[in-house]
Design a protein around this motif. Structure first.
Motif, mmCIF file in Angstrom:
data_model
loop_
_atom_site.group_PDB
_atom_site.id
_atom_site.type_symbol
_atom_site.label_atom_id
_atom_site.label_comp_id
_atom_site.label_asym_id
_atom_site.label_seq_id
_atom_site.Cartn_x
_atom_site.Cartn_y
_atom_site.Cartn_z
ATOM 1 N N ARG A 32 0.937 -1.187 0.040
ATOM 2 C CA ARG A 32 0.160 0.147 0.679
ATOM 3 C C ARG A 32 0.776 1.371 -0.099
ATOM 4 O O ARG A 32 0.314 2.185 -0.361
ATOM 5 C CB ARG A 32 -0.942 -0.186 1.255
ATOM 6 N N ARG A 33 1.982 1.263 0.430
ATOM 7 C CA ARG A 33 3.105 1.730 0.281
ATOM 8 C C ARG A 33 3.978 2.030 -0.456
ATOM 9 O O ARG A 33 4.987 0.877 0.549
ATOM 10 C CB ARG A 33 3.544 2.655 2.184
ATOM 11 N N LEU A 34 4.782 2.490 -0.690
ATOM 12 C CA LEU A 34 6.123 3.078 -1.690
ATOM 13 C C LEU A 34 6.998 3.325 -1.638
ATOM 14 O O LEU A 34 6.986 5.120 -1.660
ATOM 15 C CB LEU A 34 5.696 2.121 -2.917
ATOM 16 N N CYS A 44 1.625 3.392 -9.329
ATOM 17 C CA CYS A 44 1.487 2.615 -8.555
ATOM 18 C C CYS A 44 0.057 3.474 -7.802
ATOM 19 O O CYS A 44 -0.482 3.316 -7.606
ATOM 20 C CB CYS A 44 2.659 3.650 -7.571
ATOM 21 N N ARG A 45 -0.488 5.348 -8.755
ATOM 22 C CA ARG A 45 -1.172 5.567 -9.301
ATOM 23 C C ARG A 45 -2.393 4.770 -9.228
ATOM 24 O O ARG A 45 -3.727 4.474 -9.625
ATOM 25 C CB ARG A 45 -1.025 6.654 -9.762
ATOM 26 N N GLY A 69 -3.434 1.905 -6.503
ATOM 27 C CA GLY A 69 -3.776 2.692 -5.469
ATOM 28 C C GLY A 69 -2.482 2.803 -4.712
ATOM 29 O O GLY A 69 -3.066 2.603 -3.252
ATOM 30 N N ILE A 70 -1.654 2.750 -4.456
ATOM 31 C CA ILE A 70 -0.480 2.692 -4.029
ATOM 32 C C ILE A 70 0.121 4.023 -4.005
ATOM 33 O O ILE A 70 0.537 4.660 -4.493
ATOM 34 C CB ILE A 70 1.014 1.745 -4.723
ATOM 35 N N VAL A 71 0.242 4.412 -2.322
ATOM 36 C CA VAL A 71 1.219 5.846 -1.917
ATOM 37 C C VAL A 71 2.845 5.256 -2.547
ATOM 38 O O VAL A 71 3.379 4.725 -1.947
ATOM 39 C CB VAL A 71 1.194 6.272 -0.467
ATOM 40 N N LEU A 72 3.209 6.746 -2.740
ATOM 41 C CA LEU A 72 4.714 6.621 -3.586
ATOM 42 C C LEU A 72 5.192 7.959 -2.946
ATOM 43 O O LEU A 72 4.324 9.028 -2.626
ATOM 44 C CB LEU A 72 4.865 6.527 -4.781
ATOM 45 N N SER A 73 5.753 7.725 -2.125
ATOM 46 C CA SER A 73 6.669 8.856 -1.186
ATOM 47 C C SER A 73 8.104 8.781 -1.613
ATOM 48 O O SER A 73 9.139 8.110 -2.383
ATOM 49 C CB SER A 73 6.965 8.764 0.324
ATOM 50 N N PHE A 74 9.039 9.618 -1.842
ATOM 51 C CA PHE A 74 10.112 9.989 -2.565
ATOM 52 C C PHE A 74 11.833 10.767 -1.652
ATOM 53 O O PHE A 74 11.208 11.255 -0.876
ATOM 54 C CB PHE A 74 10.686 11.171 -3.703
#
Length: 342
Positions: free
Chosen positions: A59-61, A89-90, A93-98
Motif C-alpha cells: 500500500r505504501r512504496l 503506483c497511482r 492505488g499505492i502511495v509513493l514517497s520520494f
C-alpha cells in the motif's frame, strides 16, 4: 517431503520457532539476513511450496535516489523514471514517497518514518546501504543498478554501448574514444563493455589512451570537459567519441567546438539516454533511447508481481537514434549489423 511441507516441518528441521520461519518466508523485519537465508535454504531443501505464501498487499512504496544522482545533470534521466513509477503506483492505488539519500543520512530511521511496504532504489547505491535496507525486511527492487542477490530492472546497457560504437565504425571512424563516468556504476561498466566488444569484432585494438574518465570529486560539467580535452590533446586524437551519457556528450561537443572542430565533420559524438536536451545542442545528439518512464513502471511491477524468494533481472531494450552529431544529410548505413549475446 514434497508439496505437503508445512512451516512447522521447516521449524523442526531448522531448529527455530514457527514464527521465525513465517517471518523469514514473508520477508518481514526482525531477523538477520543469515537467519532469513538459512530458513529459505531449509525450505527449499524440503521441497516447500512457496506458492502457499500470500504476500501482503503493498500500500505504501518509497522511491530512493542516491544523493549523488539528485543533481541537474542526472535529473533529466531519473525524473522520468520517478514519473513512471508514480503513474504505476497511482493505477494500483499505492502511495509513493520520494527520498534522496546518502550513506550517512540515517537512512534506516528515515525508512521507519516513511513506513513503506516496499522500496525501489534508482541508480547506484553502496552495497552496504542496500544490505541495511534489505535487513528491514521490506521488499526491494533496483532500477538502473545490478547487484547479486537483488531483483533489478536495467536498460540493455551493453547492447547500447555496442550499437553506439558499431554506428561510429559504420560511419568510417577509426579512432573511437570513450568518455566514462565512475566504473563503480553497473550501467557504465556495461556500456564500456559494449564499446570494447564492437571494437573487438571489427578487429580494432582497444587503445587505453582513447578512454578518458571523469576525475573523482568534480561536477560532470567540469569532468566531461577535462576528459574531452585529454582526448583532443593526444598526438593522434580521436575522430569520434562515445560518451557514457548525454549530459557528458553535450559538454564534450561544446569543448570540441571551442577548440575549432566541426561536428560531425572533424569529430562525431554519441551519447546515451536520449534526455530531453539531447536535441538542443549545436548539433542534435545521436544517442541510445531508453524508455525511462517504462523503466520506473517495470520496477514497480516487479516489486508487486515478481517472485520474492529468488532475485529476478529484467532487461529493457534500447534504441539507437541517429542525429546530426554523427552523420551528415543523406548518410546511409553500409550494412546492417546484428549482435548476439554470448
Amino acid at each position: 517431503m514434497g508439496t505437503n511441507v508445512t512451516i512447522r516441518d521447516i521449524a523442526r528441521v531448522a531448529g527455530v520457532s514457527a514464527g521465525t520461519i513465517s517471518r523469514a518466508l514473508k520477508n518481514e523485519p526482525g531477523l538477520t539476513e543469515a537467519t532469513r537465508q538459512m530458513v529459505i535454504d531449509t525450505a527449499r531443501s524440503l521441497g516447500y511450496d512457496f506458492c502457499k505464501l500470500r504476500p501482503k498487499r503493498l500500500r505504501r512504496l518509497t522511491f530512493l535516489l542516491h544523493r549523488q544522482h539528485n543533481t541537474a545533470s542526472s535529473s533529466p534521466f531519473y525524473s522520468p523514471v520517478l514519473h513512471g513509477a508514480e503513474e504505476a503506483c497511482r493505477k494500483q492505488g499505492i502511495v509513493l514517497s520520494f527520498m534522496a539519500v546518502g550513506p550517512a543520512d540515517g537512512l534506516i530511521d528515515q525508512i521507519r518514518m516513511h513506513a513503506p511496504d516496499g522500496i525501489v532504489c534508482a541508480g547506484f547505491f553502496e552495497p552496504e546501504t542496500l544490505s541495511a535496507l534489505r535487513s528491514t525486511g521490506k521488499q526491494l527492487v533496483l532500477i538502473d543498478m545490478k547487484l547479486r542477490g537483488y531483483s533489478s530492472v536495467n536498460p540493455d546497457n551493453m547492447m547500447g554501448g555496442y550499437l553506439a560504437t558499431r554506428h561510429l565504425i559504420d560511419t568510417g571512424r577509426t579512432r573511437i574514444g570513450f568518455i566514462s563516468g565512475p566504473l563503480a556504476h553497473y550501467s557504465i561498466r556495461e556500456r564500456a563493455r559494449g564499446y570494447r566488444q564492437a571494437l573487438f569484432e571489427e578487429g580494432i585494438l582497444a587503445d587505453p589512451r582513447l578512454e578518458a574518465f571523469l576525475p573523482d570529486g568534480v561536477e560532470l560539467e567540469t569532468g566531461a570537459w577535462e576528459a574531452m580535452e585529454q582526448l583532443l590533446d593526444l598526438p593522434h586524437p580521436p575522430d569520434a567519441v562515445f560518451c557514457y551519457n548525454d549530459s557528458a556528450a553535450l559538454v564534450a561537443m561544446r569543448c570540441c567546438l571551442a577548440r575549432g572542430l566541426k561536428v560531425p565533420h572533424d569529430i562525431a559524438i554519441v551519447g546515451f539516454d536520449d534526455i530531453s536536451t539531447a536535441v538542443l545542442g549545436h548539433r542534435p545528439l545521436t544517442t541510445l533511447r531508453i524508455d525511462k518512464k517504462s523503466l520506473g513502471a517495470l520496477g514497480v511491477d516487479l516489486l508487486l508481481n515478481g517472485p520474492h524468494d529468488v532475485p529476478v533481472e529484467q532487461i529493457s531494450p534500447v534504441e539507437l537514434i541517429i542525429r546530426a552529431s554523427t552523420v551528415t544529410e543523406g548518410w546511409r548505413p553500409k550494412n546492417l549489423v546484428t549482435f548476439k549475446r554470448t
